[in-house]
Design a protein around this motif. Structure first.
Motif, PDB file in Angstrom:
ATOM      1  N   MET A   1       0.848  -1.198   0.000  1.00 53.00           N
ATOM      2  CA  MET A   1       0.000   0.000   0.000  1.00 53.00           C
ATOM      3  C   MET A   1       0.881   1.244   0.000  1.00 53.00           C
ATOM      4  SD  MET A   1      -3.143   0.895   2.603  1.00 53.00           S
ATOM      5  CE  MET A   1      -4.070  -0.546   2.120  1.00 53.00           C
ATOM      6  N   LYS A   2       0.510   2.235  -0.836  1.00 55.80           N
ATOM      7  CA  LYS A   2       1.287   3.469  -0.911  1.00 55.80           C
ATOM      8  C   LYS A   2       0.375   4.682  -0.737  1.00 55.80           C
ATOM      9  CE  LYS A   2       5.047   1.891  -3.915  1.00 55.80           C
ATOM     10  NZ  LYS A   2       5.785   2.117  -5.197  1.00 55.80           N
ATOM     11  N   LEU A   3       0.930   5.705  -0.110  1.00 57.48           N
ATOM     12  CA  LEU A   3       0.223   6.969   0.074  1.00 57.48           C
ATOM     13  C   LEU A   3       1.008   8.064  -0.641  1.00 57.48           C
ATOM     14  CD1 LEU A   3      -1.438   8.327   3.284  1.00 57.48           C
ATOM     15  CD2 LEU A   3       0.068   9.803   1.948  1.00 57.48           C
ATOM     16  N   PHE A   4       0.383   8.684  -1.655  1.00 63.28           N
ATOM     17  CA  PHE A   4       1.008   9.781  -2.405  1.00 63.28           C
ATOM     18  C   PHE A   4       0.467  11.100  -1.868  1.00 63.28           C
ATOM     19  CE2 PHE A   4       1.167   6.102  -5.125  1.00 63.28           C
ATOM     20  CZ  PHE A   4       2.381   6.192  -5.778  1.00 63.28           C
ATOM     21  N   ARG A   5       1.376  11.940  -1.393  1.00 64.20           N
ATOM     22  CA  ARG A   5       0.981  13.225  -0.817  1.00 64.20           C
ATOM     23  C   ARG A   5       1.509  14.348  -1.696  1.00 64.20           C
ATOM     24  NH1 ARG A   5       1.612  14.954   5.556  1.00 64.20           N
ATOM     25  NH2 ARG A   5       0.582  17.005   5.382  1.00 64.20           N
ATOM     26  N   CYS A   6       0.668  15.376  -1.938  1.00 65.28           N
ATOM     27  CA  CYS A   6       1.120  16.491  -2.781  1.00 65.28           C
ATOM     28  C   CYS A   6       0.309  17.750  -2.490  1.00 65.28           C
ATOM     29  CB  CYS A   6       1.018  16.114  -4.256  1.00 65.28           C
ATOM     30  SG  CYS A   6      -0.632  15.681  -4.763  1.00 65.28           S
ATOM     31  N   ARG A   7       0.681  18.825  -3.186  1.00 64.85           N
ATOM     32  CA  ARG A   7       0.033  20.123  -2.961  1.00 64.85           C
ATOM     33  C   ARG A   7      -1.454  20.059  -3.325  1.00 64.85           C
ATOM     34  NH1 ARG A   7       1.273  25.698  -3.755  1.00 64.85           N
ATOM     35  NH2 ARG A   7      -0.595  26.873  -3.197  1.00 64.85           N
ATOM     36  N   TYR A   8      -1.761  19.499  -4.486  1.00 63.52           N
ATOM     37  CA  TYR A   8      -3.158  19.397  -4.913  1.00 63.52           C
ATOM     38  C   TYR A   8      -3.468  17.994  -5.433  1.00 63.52           C
ATOM     39  CZ  TYR A   8      -3.287  24.554  -5.081  1.00 63.52           C
ATOM     40  OH  TYR A   8      -3.228  25.888  -4.782  1.00 63.52           O
ATOM     41  N   ILE A   9      -4.633  17.493  -5.055  1.00 65.93           N
ATOM     42  CA  ILE A   9      -5.227  16.329  -5.688  1.00 65.93           C
ATOM     43  C   ILE A   9      -6.440  16.827  -6.464  1.00 65.93           C
ATOM     44  CG2 ILE A   9      -6.422  14.129  -5.360  1.00 65.93           C
ATOM     45  CD1 ILE A   9      -3.650  13.742  -4.494  1.00 65.93           C
ATOM     46  N   VAL A  10      -6.545  16.444  -7.735  1.00 67.97           N
ATOM     47  CA  VAL A  10      -7.677  16.862  -8.575  1.00 67.97           C
ATOM     48  C   VAL A  10      -8.460  15.605  -8.956  1.00 67.97           C
ATOM     49  CG1 VAL A  10      -8.390  18.120 -10.649  1.00 67.97           C
ATOM     50  CG2 VAL A  10      -6.272  18.763  -9.457  1.00 67.97           C
ATOM     51  N   PRO A  11      -9.498  15.245  -8.176  1.00 61.79           N
ATOM     52  CA  PRO A  11     -10.222  13.985  -8.432  1.00 61.79           C
ATOM     53  C   PRO A  11     -11.105  14.025  -9.671  1.00 61.79           C
ATOM     54  CG  PRO A  11     -10.476  14.724  -6.142  1.00 61.79           C
ATOM     55  CD  PRO A  11      -9.924  15.874  -6.922  1.00 61.79           C
ATOM     56  N   ILE A  12     -11.456  15.213 -10.177  1.00 65.90           N
ATOM     57  CA  ILE A  12     -12.323  15.484 -11.323  1.00 65.90           C
ATOM     58  C   ILE A  12     -13.798  15.442 -10.927  1.00 65.90           C
ATOM     59  CG2 ILE A  12     -13.067  14.803 -13.652  1.00 65.90           C
ATOM     60  CD1 ILE A  12     -10.296  16.076 -13.564  1.00 65.90           C
ATOM     61  N   ARG A  13     -14.255  14.355 -10.335  1.00 67.13           N
ATOM     62  CA  ARG A  13     -15.678  14.271  -9.981  1.00 67.13           C
ATOM     63  C   ARG A  13     -16.027  15.066  -8.726  1.00 67.13           C
ATOM     64  NH1 ARG A  13     -17.618   7.977 -10.973  1.00 67.13           N
ATOM     65  NH2 ARG A  13     -17.873   8.137 -13.253  1.00 67.13           N
ATOM     66  N   THR A  14     -15.030  15.400  -7.940  1.00 66.17           N
ATOM     67  CA  THR A  14     -15.223  16.220  -6.745  1.00 66.17           C
ATOM     68  C   THR A  14     -14.216  17.354  -6.760  1.00 66.17           C
ATOM     69  OG1 THR A  14     -13.772  14.743  -5.494  1.00 66.17           O
ATOM     70  CG2 THR A  14     -16.139  14.313  -5.376  1.00 66.17           C
ATOM     71  N   ASP A  15     -14.355  18.276  -5.845  1.00 65.35           N
ATOM     72  CA  ASP A  15     -13.499  19.468  -5.822  1.00 65.35           C
ATOM     73  C   ASP A  15     -12.043  19.107  -5.539  1.00 65.35           C
ATOM     74  OD1 ASP A  15     -15.665  21.097  -6.321  1.00 65.35           O
ATOM     75  OD2 ASP A  15     -16.052  21.490  -4.190  1.00 65.35           O
ATOM     76  N   PRO A  16     -11.108  19.920  -6.038  1.00 65.74           N
ATOM     77  CA  PRO A  16      -9.692  19.707  -5.734  1.00 65.74           C
ATOM     78  C   PRO A  16      -9.432  19.751  -4.229  1.00 65.74           C
ATOM     79  CG  PRO A  16      -9.940  21.255  -7.542  1.00 65.74           C
ATOM     80  CD  PRO A  16     -11.311  21.035  -6.980  1.00 65.74           C
ATOM     81  N   ILE A  17      -8.418  19.011  -3.811  1.00 61.63           N
ATOM     82  CA  ILE A  17      -8.054  18.933  -2.395  1.00 61.63           C
ATOM     83  C   ILE A  17      -6.652  19.509  -2.229  1.00 61.63           C
ATOM     84  CG2 ILE A  17      -7.712  17.408  -0.419  1.00 61.63           C
ATOM     85  CD1 ILE A  17      -9.445  15.330  -2.009  1.00 61.63           C
ATOM     86  N   GLU A  18      -6.538  20.551  -1.413  1.00 59.94           N
ATOM     87  CA  GLU A  18      -5.222  21.131  -1.152  1.00 59.94           C
ATOM     88  C   GLU A  18      -4.575  20.364  -0.001  1.00 59.94           C
ATOM     89  OE1 GLU A  18      -3.107  25.507  -0.988  1.00 59.94           O
ATOM     90  OE2 GLU A  18      -5.292  25.336  -0.811  1.00 59.94           O
ATOM     91  N   ASP A  19      -3.261  20.136  -0.117  1.00 58.18           N
ATOM     92  CA  ASP A  19      -2.533  19.253   0.799  1.00 58.18           C
ATOM     93  C   ASP A  19      -3.283  17.925   0.885  1.00 58.18           C
ATOM     94  OD1 ASP A  19      -0.654  18.193   2.478  1.00 58.18           O
ATOM     95  OD2 ASP A  19      -1.370  19.248   4.269  1.00 58.18           O
ATOM     96  N   GLY A  20      -3.402  17.285  -0.282  1.00 56.83           N
ATOM     97  CA  GLY A  20      -4.184  16.067  -0.369  1.00 56.83           C
ATOM     98  C   GLY A  20      -3.321  14.828  -0.477  1.00 56.83           C
ATOM     99  N   ALA A  21      -3.990  13.691  -0.456  1.00 54.62           N
ATOM    100  CA  ALA A  21      -3.282  12.420  -0.559  1.00 54.62           C
ATOM    101  C   ALA A  21      -4.143  11.410  -1.296  1.00 54.62           C
ATOM    102  CB  ALA A  21      -2.903  11.887   0.813  1.00 54.62           C
ATOM    103  N   LEU A  22      -3.457  10.432  -1.845  1.00 53.73           N
ATOM    104  CA  LEU A  22      -4.082   9.343  -2.583  1.00 53.73           C
ATOM    105  C   LEU A  22      -3.470   8.045  -2.074  1.00 53.73           C
ATOM    106  CD1 LEU A  22      -5.777   8.647  -5.319  1.00 53.73           C
ATOM    107  CD2 LEU A  22      -3.514   8.522  -6.351  1.00 53.73           C
ATOM    108  N   VAL A  23      -4.300   7.098  -1.684  1.00 52.07           N
ATOM    109  CA  VAL A  23      -3.806   5.813  -1.190  1.00 52.07           C
ATOM    110  C   VAL A  23      -4.162   4.737  -2.213  1.00 52.07           C
ATOM    111  CG1 VAL A  23      -3.895   4.100   0.656  1.00 52.07           C
ATOM    112  CG2 VAL A  23      -4.114   6.537   1.205  1.00 52.07           C
ATOM    113  N   ILE A  24      -3.158   3.958  -2.618  1.00 47.69           N
ATOM    114  CA  ILE A  24      -3.420   2.873  -3.564  1.00 47.69           C
ATOM    115  C   ILE A  24      -2.952   1.535  -2.983  1.00 47.69           C
ATOM    116  CG2 ILE A  24      -3.092   4.484  -5.477  1.00 47.69           C
ATOM    117  CD1 ILE A  24      -0.509   2.951  -6.179  1.00 47.69           C
ATOM    118  N   ASP A  25      -3.649   0.504  -3.400  1.00 47.66           N
ATOM    119  CA  ASP A  25      -3.263  -0.863  -3.053  1.00 47.66           C
ATOM    120  C   ASP A  25      -3.227  -1.648  -4.356  1.00 47.66           C
ATOM    121  OD1 ASP A  25      -2.690  -3.252  -1.897  1.00 47.66           O
ATOM    122  OD2 ASP A  25      -4.612  -3.484  -0.851  1.00 47.66           O
ATOM    123  N   GLN A  26      -2.031  -1.924  -4.818  1.00 49.22           N
ATOM    124  CA  GLN A  26      -1.814  -2.560  -6.111  1.00 49.22           C
ATOM    125  C   GLN A  26      -2.430  -1.705  -7.222  1.00 49.22           C
ATOM    126  OE1 GLN A  26      -2.963  -6.711  -5.829  1.00 49.22           O
ATOM    127  NE2 GLN A  26      -1.488  -7.100  -4.222  1.00 49.22           N
TER     128      GLN A  26
END
Length: 425
Positions: A1-26
């Motif tokens: 499992m990895k957590l990617f952290r950055c200034r902005y996450i842009v999910p497209i279907r929801t509003d951008p997240i400032e100081d956001g993160a994305l967690v993936i599993d495989q």
């Protein structure tokens, strides 16, 4: 499992997240949200701190011909300069002449295809709808193409058309886990009978299709009025003059409708010259439309009626077409050009939607084009010297300069491009 952290996450279907993160599993996304919250929720995840960067879905290029990516070099090698003024049919004849003069074979097409794939991925594209006419490297395509390969069906010879169907059956049998479809080329390159047979074939096998429609004035003049450069130049050049004895006197879209092509899993391409009633028919059918504005501009095809597509509720996507009719395979470049080409009729939000969710929907993928729990871990990361303030983020993402800022592309959880590795090599 990895957590990617950055200034902005842009999910497209929801509003951008400032100081956001994305967690993936495989190959799947587990969670998207504020970085501090996800770090606390998933302490076991390996953190990848991307710093002052922007993470958003990898783009969907909903119309390409990657096997033509080396066309500019081929044309230079046979001393065929690009004419200053050339209509669609002139371009089509030049394309064929260059391939003949260059003696383009399977190996050259494979190298060209791989070159185009590399260019696409490094510019932030992670899902591709590619049309393939060559048959010598299906295994490579099955292994490497992120998206769907549509086997091209073209010509007036029933034997040749049936062989192309056989090629598609071969691909589905040998690489069943890959995504395949059929690409009946266009109403002007297939007879009514073969067009109808193609759609019966794909319907029986539940195969998605893509088809060029109403791209140029030349096509409309040929199909509807049975005259123009396609009658005078193209058909004689390719030896199809005997098939001109049965004028259709019908516009391209009604030909497709008659053939049974207008169904939700059909991906229409270009649609520059559809009228309002035809656009309403497209909307009612559930077909998606791929717009290729830079290709249309270069081939002097005209401007697609995008406002009417939007008003009718047609799902829109973006495509670059090929490097035989475009200057790059970057969807970033396509978005930036489209914004001016359509004279502000498409907002930055709409362009981003077309480049992501719209393209994924057009290809029948409901787990791509956005970032959310359960969607596929297919995303890109932009890293520039300075990120924009949040209020200017969407505007910032509609400039072609972003192409050169792509630093990481992950497709189905696997890194397919990492600029730091490439620069360090």
């Amino acid at each position: 499992m990895k957590l990617f952290r950055c200034r902005y996450i842009v999910p497209i279907r929801t509003d951008p997240i400032e100081d956001g993160a994305l967690v993936i599993d495989q190959e799947r996304i587990v969670a998207v949200g504020p970085a501090a919250e996800l770090a606390a929720r998933y302490p076991q995840a390996d953190m990848v701190n991307l710093g002052d960067s922007i993470l958003l879905p990898a783009f969907v290029n909903a119309h390409t011909h990657l096997e033509l990516s080396d066309f500019p070099q081929w044309a230079a090698e046979v001393h065929s300069p690009e004419p200053e003024q050339a209509g669609f049919t002139s371009w089509l004849l030049r394309l064929i002449r260059v391939k003949i003069a260059r003696r383009v074979n399977g190996e050259a097409s494979k190298a060209s295809w791989l070159n185009g794939l590399r260019q696409s991925i490094r510019s932030g594209t992670g899902v591709i709808a590619d049309i393939l006419s060559e048959s010598g490297f299906y295994a490579t395509v099955a292994e490497q193409l992120p998206g769907r390969c549509y086997i091209e069906v073209l010509g007036h010879d029933p034997v040749r058309v049936h062989l192309q169907w056989d090629n598609l059956d071969h691909c589905r049998e040998h690489w069943p886990t890959s995504q395949w479809g059929a690409a009946p080329h266009a109403p002007y390159t297939l007879s009514d009978d073969l067009l109808e047979q193609s759609y019966r074939y794909t319907s029986c096998r539940h195969l998605p299709t893509t088809v060029h429609v109403a791209e140029s004035h030349d096509e409309i003049e040929f199909m509807h009025q049975h005259r123009g450069p396609m009658v005078d130049q193209f058909y004689p050049f390719v030896g199809w003059t005997p098939f001109l004895d049965k004028p259709r006197h019908q516009r391209p879209l009604p030909c497709l409708e008659k053939a049974g092509a207008l169904r939700p899993d059909t991906l229409l391409v270009h649609g520059v010259h559809l009228n309002r009633d035809e656009i309403a028919t497209v909307a009612e059918s559930g077909c998606s439309m791929v717009l290729c504005p830079r290709s249309n501009a270069k081939l002097q095809c005209g401007v697609a009626p995008v406002a009417e597509y939007l008003a009718a509720g047609v799902n829109l996507a973006l495509g670059t077409d090929s490097l035989a009719s475009n200057d790059s395979l970057s969807i970033w470049d396509e978005m930036a050009f489209a914004r001016d080409w359509f004279q502000g009729e498409l907002s930055c939000e709409q362009l981003l939607h077309m480049a992501t969710v719209g393209g994924a929907k057009a290809m029948g993928f409901d787990d791509l084009g956005y970032l959310g729990a359960g969607s596929r871990a297919t995303f890109q990361v932009l890293r520039a010297e300075q990120s924009p303030v949040r209020s200017q983020l969407t505007e910032h993402l509609c400039h072609s300069e972003r192409t050169n800022e792509v630093s990481l592309v992950v497709i189905d959880g696997h890194i397919r491009y990492d600029r730091s590795i490439e620069e360090g090599a």
